[in-house]
Design a protein around this motif. Structure first.
Motif, short mmCIF file in Angstrom:
data_model
loop_
_atom_site.label_atom_id
_atom_site.label_comp_id
_atom_site.label_asym_id
_atom_site.label_seq_id
_atom_site.Cartn_x
_atom_site.Cartn_y
_atom_site.Cartn_z
N ARG A 7 0.44 -1.16 -0.22
CA ARG A 7 0.54 0.05 0.58
C ARG A 7 0.82 0.87 -0.12
O ARG A 7 0.60 2.15 -0.12
N LYS A 8 1.86 1.19 0.75
CA LYS A 8 2.60 2.29 0.93
C LYS A 8 3.29 2.15 -0.36
O LYS A 8 3.98 3.76 -1.26
N THR B 41 -7.09 1.42 -4.98
CA THR B 41 -7.59 1.10 -3.14
C THR B 41 -8.38 0.62 -2.20
O THR B 41 -9.33 -0.41 -3.19
N SER C 273 3.14 1.70 -3.70
CA SER C 273 1.47 1.84 -3.81
C SER C 273 1.88 3.51 -4.59
O SER C 273 1.54 4.15 -5.38
N GLN C 274 1.30 3.75 -3.38
CA GLN C 274 1.36 5.68 -3.02
C GLN C 274 2.66 5.97 -3.30
O GLN C 274 2.37 7.37 -4.10
N ARG C 275 3.34 5.33 -3.20
CA ARG C 275 5.07 6.42 -3.29
C ARG C 275 4.81 6.13 -4.76
O ARG C 275 5.57 7.81 -5.28
N THR D 152 -3.33 12.96 0.29
CA THR D 152 -2.68 12.63 -1.10
C THR D 152 -2.70 13.99 -1.89
O THR D 152 -1.47 14.59 -2.03
N VAL E 30 -6.29 5.48 -10.29
CA VAL E 30 -5.87 5.28 -8.99
C VAL E 30 -6.66 3.99 -8.86
O VAL E 30 -8.17 3.69 -8.78
N TRP F 241 -7.85 9.23 0.51
CA TRP F 241 -6.88 10.00 -0.63
C TRP F 241 -6.51 10.78 -0.35
O TRP F 241 -5.95 12.05 -1.66
#
Length: 87
Positions: free
Chosen positions: A4-5, A87, A7-9, A48, A84, A45
């Motif tokens: 998860r981290k 999620t 993917s977000q980065r 972000t 995205v 989100w």
């Protein structure tokens, strides 16, 4: 949690690269697949978008929660700039 981290980065890094090649101030709409509902997607989100708005102040970012059918339509219509889906 790691994925998860990551993917977000990864998403943020790609977004920053894309924006780096643009020169004019624009608004970017980030479509997120909201399979648990729009409020949950915004809750997940919005931080972000806030980070991007702070980091790249020349541009404005907003989160657009979408269900699967709306996501497909938004991509077809080009009404979102990024998507995205994990999620």
């Amino acid at each position: 949690m790691f994925f998860r981290k990551f993917s977000q980065r990864f998403f943020i890094a790609n977004l920053l690269f894309y924006i780096a090649v643009t020169v004019s101030a624009e608004e970017y709409r980030i479509g997120v697949l909201a399979y648990r509902g729009g409020l949950n997607a915004l809750d997940r989100w919005q931080a972000t978008a806030d980070y991007l708005n702070q980091s790249i102040s020349i541009h404005q970012f907003s989160i657009v929660p979408l269900d699967l059918a709306d996501m497909n339509q938004a991509v077809r219509d080009s009404s979102v700039d990024f998507v995205v889906t994990n999620t």
